[in-house]
Design a protein around this motif. Structure first.
Motif, PDB file in Angstrom:
ATOM      1  N   LYS A  40      -6.934   5.395   5.873  1.00  0.00           N
ATOM      2  CA  LYS A  40      -7.931   4.419   6.229  1.00  0.00           C
ATOM      3  C   LYS A  40      -8.971   4.878   7.359  1.00  0.00           C
ATOM      4  O   LYS A  40     -10.075   4.261   7.352  1.00  0.00           O
ATOM      5  CB  LYS A  40      -7.267   3.204   6.962  1.00  0.00           C
ATOM      6  CG  LYS A  40      -6.572   2.439   5.811  1.00  0.00           C
ATOM      7  CD  LYS A  40      -5.948   1.184   6.492  1.00  0.00           C
ATOM      8  CE  LYS A  40      -4.989   0.401   5.111  1.00  0.00           C
ATOM      9  NZ  LYS A  40      -3.985  -0.119   6.031  1.00  0.00           N
TER      10      LYS A  40
ATOM     11  N   GLU B 194      -7.653   6.798  -0.678  1.00  0.00           N
ATOM     12  CA  GLU B 194      -6.579   5.620  -0.865  1.00  0.00           C
ATOM     13  C   GLU B 194      -5.176   5.944   0.066  1.00  0.00           C
ATOM     14  O   GLU B 194      -4.747   5.437   0.760  1.00  0.00           O
ATOM     15  CB  GLU B 194      -6.437   5.286  -2.113  1.00  0.00           C
ATOM     16  CG  GLU B 194      -5.516   4.223  -2.512  1.00  0.00           C
ATOM     17  CD  GLU B 194      -4.893   4.042  -3.824  1.00  0.00           C
ATOM     18  OE1 GLU B 194      -5.689   3.473  -4.664  1.00  0.00           O
ATOM     19  OE2 GLU B 194      -3.893   4.328  -4.266  1.00  0.00           O
ATOM     20  N   LYS B 195      -5.008   7.499  -0.040  1.00  0.00           N
ATOM     21  CA  LYS B 195      -3.728   8.097   0.381  1.00  0.00           C
ATOM     22  C   LYS B 195      -4.149   9.403   1.071  1.00  0.00           C
ATOM     23  O   LYS B 195      -5.211  10.068   0.342  1.00  0.00           O
ATOM     24  CB  LYS B 195      -2.482   8.389  -0.512  1.00  0.00           C
ATOM     25  CG  LYS B 195      -2.081   7.064  -1.151  1.00  0.00           C
ATOM     26  CD  LYS B 195      -1.213   5.956  -0.468  1.00  0.00           C
ATOM     27  CE  LYS B 195      -0.727   4.746  -1.252  1.00  0.00           C
ATOM     28  NZ  LYS B 195      -1.678   4.094  -1.882  1.00  0.00           N
TER      29      LYS B 195
ATOM     30  N   VAL C 140      -1.105   6.306   4.375  1.00  0.00           N
ATOM     31  CA  VAL C 140      -1.957   5.287   4.439  1.00  0.00           C
ATOM     32  C   VAL C 140      -3.026   5.129   5.567  1.00  0.00           C
ATOM     33  O   VAL C 140      -4.306   4.786   5.298  1.00  0.00           O
ATOM     34  CB  VAL C 140      -1.261   3.817   3.828  1.00  0.00           C
ATOM     35  CG1 VAL C 140      -2.211   2.596   4.083  1.00  0.00           C
ATOM     36  CG2 VAL C 140      -0.419   4.036   2.644  1.00  0.00           C
ATOM     37  N   ASN C 141      -2.412   5.081   6.547  1.00  0.00           N
ATOM     38  CA  ASN C 141      -3.115   4.904   7.770  1.00  0.00           C
ATOM     39  C   ASN C 141      -4.154   6.056   8.048  1.00  0.00           C
ATOM     40  O   ASN C 141      -5.127   5.788   8.358  1.00  0.00           O
ATOM     41  CB  ASN C 141      -2.211   4.714   9.068  1.00  0.00           C
ATOM     42  CG  ASN C 141      -1.774   3.193   9.031  1.00  0.00           C
ATOM     43  OD1 ASN C 141      -2.325   2.314   8.215  1.00  0.00           O
ATOM     44  ND2 ASN C 141      -0.817   3.117   9.765  1.00  0.00           N
TER      45      ASN C 141
ATOM     46  N   ARG D  92       4.819   7.470   4.239  1.00  0.00           N
ATOM     47  CA  ARG D  92       3.830   6.712   3.362  1.00  0.00           C
ATOM     48  C   ARG D  92       2.900   6.006   4.357  1.00  0.00           C
ATOM     49  O   ARG D  92       1.865   6.064   3.931  1.00  0.00           O
ATOM     50  CB  ARG D  92       4.829   5.886   2.581  1.00  0.00           C
ATOM     51  CG  ARG D  92       5.484   6.689   1.331  1.00  0.00           C
ATOM     52  CD  ARG D  92       5.739   5.705   0.504  1.00  0.00           C
ATOM     53  NE  ARG D  92       6.686   6.449  -0.494  1.00  0.00           N
ATOM     54  CZ  ARG D  92       7.376   5.859  -1.587  1.00  0.00           C
ATOM     55  NH1 ARG D  92       6.820   4.553  -2.105  1.00  0.00           N
ATOM     56  NH2 ARG D  92       8.077   6.542  -2.416  1.00  0.00           N
TER      57      ARG D  92
ATOM     58  N   GLU E  80       0.894  -1.193  -0.101  1.00  0.00           N
ATOM     59  CA  GLU E  80       0.025   0.144   0.206  1.00  0.00           C
ATOM     60  C   GLU E  80       0.812   1.265   0.121  1.00  0.00           C
ATOM     61  O   GLU E  80       0.386   2.490  -0.359  1.00  0.00           O
ATOM     62  CB  GLU E  80      -1.042  -0.083   1.188  1.00  0.00           C
ATOM     63  CG  GLU E  80      -2.124  -1.118   1.172  1.00  0.00           C
ATOM     64  CD  GLU E  80      -2.986  -1.089   2.429  1.00  0.00           C
ATOM     65  OE1 GLU E  80      -4.067  -1.526   2.486  1.00  0.00           O
ATOM     66  OE2 GLU E  80      -2.407  -0.926   3.386  1.00  0.00           O
ATOM     67  N   CYS E  81       2.068   1.181   0.404  1.00  0.00           N
ATOM     68  CA  CYS E  81       3.170   2.335   0.315  1.00  0.00           C
ATOM     69  C   CYS E  81       3.604   2.164  -0.875  1.00  0.00           C
ATOM     70  O   CYS E  81       4.652   3.174  -0.897  1.00  0.00           O
ATOM     71  CB  CYS E  81       4.109   2.101   1.584  1.00  0.00           C
ATOM     72  SG  CYS E  81       3.468   2.208   3.265  1.00  0.00           S
TER      73      CYS E  81
END
Ligand code: PRT
Ligand code: ZN
Length: 286
Positions: free
Chosen positions: A212, A282-283, A208-209, A204, A25-26
């Motif tokens: 989420k 997504e990011k 990502v987190n 990164r 994902e990164c």
């Protein structure tokens, strides 16, 4: 020559899938290593090493790997020259003391002079020392939960997540010694080039987190409600407002936190919002 950061992940087990998923994902792509020892990333200066989780702290101390993803419990137990860099929020569990169900356990004094089976002798020793308790620690590497029933120990200190393993072995959890989750650990003597790669990775992972835990929200609302709706929707700055073709109506776009979004949805409906769409992000770079 520019350097590569060597990232150790678990070869197989509870941490493996999510560790690999997180790196992917990164934007770090590499072949999966279930049969291999290492894989080269094709779009990031990194090499992924697939190892047993318990060995990762030692490999980092020995300079075979630079960073790794392991459970915080293993990081603390191993006491190597490693630093905790970031908590990752998965593989959450706790290390707990458990005793046979029939025992009357009122406080940790119960443990005095008893025999405790565990795979985490250092953590248990620290726990007992803190409480001024002298007890015998019996180290075993697996199936700790069966120790009391076969007469090997009076109590255990083991990893618990749902608690069902303890239950099926006639044990009850009586104290939490440590809470744990997957973490990134790193060598405490990375050179500046590798340190910069670690920082890039952390950046990164945070993006990502962050993504989420947030959702992108779109809705239509009468212009008269825009002010009130904006109060409910803090967003990253303030919501984007765009006119709809239909006179007197606008489309609002914002970012809402996953945790309080159901709350907000009902308030938004009360304020006249319609056509509410909630879309994964997504990011997210703050
Ligand atoms: O082969 P390798 O050495 O790499 O793997 P391993 O067998 O040592 O580790 P693994 O894959 O089982 O666990 C890796 C890490 O996952 C641990 O170090 C913890 O940080 C974390 N983790 C999260 C857990 C659990 N949840 C967990 N439930 N590790 C172990 N368990 C076991 C526990 O030992 C007990 O036997 O699951 C049982 C309890 O689960 P419940 O749900 O019945 O309470
Ligand atoms: Zn292990």
């Amino acid at each position: 020559m520019s350097q590569k950061i060597r990232i150790a992940v678990q070869k197989s087990g509870r941490l493996q899938e999510q560790s690999v998923k997180l790196l992917k994902e990164c934007g770090i792509s590499f072949g999966n290593g279930s049969s291999k020892l290492k894989a080269e990333a094709d779009n990031f200066p990194a090499e992924i090493l697939f190892l047993r989780d318990d060995d990762i702290p030692q490999y980092i101390e020995d300079n075979v790997a630079d960073i790794g993803i392991i459970g915080e419990n293993v990081f603390i137990e191993k006491q190597k020259q490693n630093e905790l860099v970031l908590r990752l929020g998965f593989a959450k569990c706790r290390l707990s003391i458990a005793v046979p169900k029939s025992e009357e356990y009122k406080s940790s004094d119960w443990l005095k002079g008893k025999k405790i089976a565990t795979s985490y002798p250092i953590i248990v020793k620290n726990y007992l020392d803190q409480k001024n308790i002298t007890a015998e620690i019996h180290e075993i590497s697996g199936s700790v939960e069966i120790a009391p029933s076969i007469g090997l120990a009076d109590a255990v200190c083991d990893i618990v997540s749902t608690g069902s393993t303890l239950l099926t072995n006639g044990l009850k959890e009586v104290d939490t010694v440590l809470k744990s989750e997957a973490v990134i650990i790193a060598s405490n003597n990375l050179n500046s080039e590798k340190y910069a790669l670690l920082q890039e990775l952390v950046f990164r992972i945070n993006a990502v987190n962050e993504a989420k835990s947030n959702k992108y929200l779109l809705l239509n609302a009468p212009n008269s409600s825009i002010e009130a709706i904006t109060e409910v929707l803090p967003g990253m700055k303030s919501p984007t407002v765009m006119p709809l073709k239909e006179e007197g109506w606008s489309s609002l776009h914002s970012v809402v936190n996953e945790n309080d979004f159901w709350n907000q949805i009902s308030k938004l409906k009360e304020l006249g919002a319609q056509g509410i769409l909630v879309i994964p992000i997504e990011k997210m770079i703050l």
